[in-house]
Design a protein around this motif. Structure first.
Motif, PDB file in Angstrom:
ATOM      1  N   ASN A 164       0.812  -1.224   0.000  1.00 26.07           N
ATOM      2  CA  ASN A 164       0.000   0.000   0.000  1.00 26.07           C
ATOM      3  C   ASN A 164       0.846   1.275   0.000  1.00 26.07           C
ATOM      4  O   ASN A 164       0.355   2.348  -0.373  1.00 26.07           O
ATOM      5  CB  ASN A 164      -0.941   0.045   1.211  1.00 26.07           C
ATOM      6  N   ALA A 168       0.738   5.809  -2.056  1.00 31.03           N
ATOM      7  CA  ALA A 168      -0.006   6.376  -0.926  1.00 31.03           C
ATOM      8  C   ALA A 168       0.585   7.735  -0.543  1.00 31.03           C
ATOM      9  O   ALA A 168       1.765   7.984  -0.724  1.00 31.03           O
ATOM     10  CB  ALA A 168       0.046   5.433   0.270  1.00 31.03           C
ATOM     11  N   THR A 169      -0.272   8.574   0.032  1.00 32.14           N
ATOM     12  CA  THR A 169       0.195   9.872   0.519  1.00 32.14           C
ATOM     13  C   THR A 169      -0.094  10.077   2.001  1.00 32.14           C
ATOM     14  O   THR A 169       0.411  11.023   2.595  1.00 32.14           O
ATOM     15  CB  THR A 169      -0.487  11.021  -0.282  1.00 32.14           C
ATOM     16  N   THR A 170      -0.900   9.166   2.566  1.00 31.00           N
ATOM     17  CA  THR A 170      -1.228   9.274   4.004  1.00 31.00           C
ATOM     18  C   THR A 170      -1.097   7.910   4.675  1.00 31.00           C
ATOM     19  O   THR A 170      -1.187   6.850   4.026  1.00 31.00           O
ATOM     20  CB  THR A 170      -2.672   9.768   4.226  1.00 31.00           C
ATOM     21  N   GLU A 173      -4.141   5.618   4.144  1.00 32.17           N
ATOM     22  CA  GLU A 173      -4.142   4.848   2.884  1.00 32.17           C
ATOM     23  C   GLU A 173      -3.286   3.593   3.013  1.00 32.17           C
ATOM     24  O   GLU A 173      -3.641   2.549   2.476  1.00 32.17           O
ATOM     25  CB  GLU A 173      -3.599   5.713   1.736  1.00 32.17           C
ATOM     26  N   SER A 176      -4.885   0.767   5.655  1.00 29.56           N
ATOM     27  CA  SER A 176      -6.286   0.356   5.467  1.00 29.56           C
ATOM     28  C   SER A 176      -6.377  -1.083   5.055  1.00 29.56           C
ATOM     29  O   SER A 176      -5.479  -1.713   4.649  1.00 29.56           O
ATOM     30  CB  SER A 176      -6.948   1.238   4.403  1.00 29.56           C
TER      31      SER A 176
END
Length: 176
Positions: A164, A168-170, A173, A176
């Motif tokens: 992931n 992803a930027t956070t 994300e 999850s």
């Protein structure tokens, strides 16, 4: 109708003396089965094990299994602890076949420990990889998110989180 007798624990003598047990090994085995879980259980079982030492290996193994099957878990653990204590102290008072069973159990325990250690090492490696990838991607974890990563013991989940990270930027994300 003929009168029938029933043999139960009350009529089986509680043999705690190893010398007496050696004289009548089969009675010592019955005593261990009947009284092995009682207040003097460990002493009764020890006497029976000494008696098994004078028997041939085949009979001794069968009788040992009969005794072992009659013991409840607390007494089994107490017997194992006693055997381990005696091994550490260098006292060899148990028949050789019991020692072999213990040694085999130790080997299985070592193998189990090695496997557990290898698994823990893999998990730690995956956690470290995930944290490094997150840092490289510039994704900052909160304390609770970092704790969640460190507490994870599921390989598939860690693999999914690692996958992931790409794109992803956070942290949400990723986790999850």
């Amino acid at each position: 109708m003929p009168r029938r007798s029933v043999l139960g624990p009350a009529v089986v003598p509680e043999i705690t003396d190893p010398v007496e047990a050696e004289k009548e090994a089969e009675l010592a085995v019955l005593s261990a089965v009947a009284h092995g879980n009682g207040p003097n259980g460990l002493t009764v079982v020890q006497a029976a094990l000494v008696a098994l030492g004078r028997l041939d290996q085949e009979h001794a193994r069968v009788y040992f299994q009969v005794i072992w099957n009659g013991l409840r878990e607390p007494m089994r653990r107490a017997l194992e602890a006693l055997v381990m204590e005696r091994q550490i102290e260098g006292e060899a008072t148990l028949p050789p076949f019991v020692q072999k069973l213990i040694d085999r159990g130790k080997l299985e325990g070592l193998r189990e420990g090695e496997l557990k250690g290898m698994r823990e090492g893999k998990l730690e490696g995956k956690r470290d990889t995930l944290l490094r990838l997150l840092a490289r991607a510039g994704i900052v974890l909160s304390d609770s998110e970092r704790e969640r990563v460190q507490a994870c013991t599921d390989m598939a989940t860690l693999d999914r989180w690692i996958d992931n990270v790409l794109g992803a930027t956070t942290a949400i994300e990723v986790l999850s």
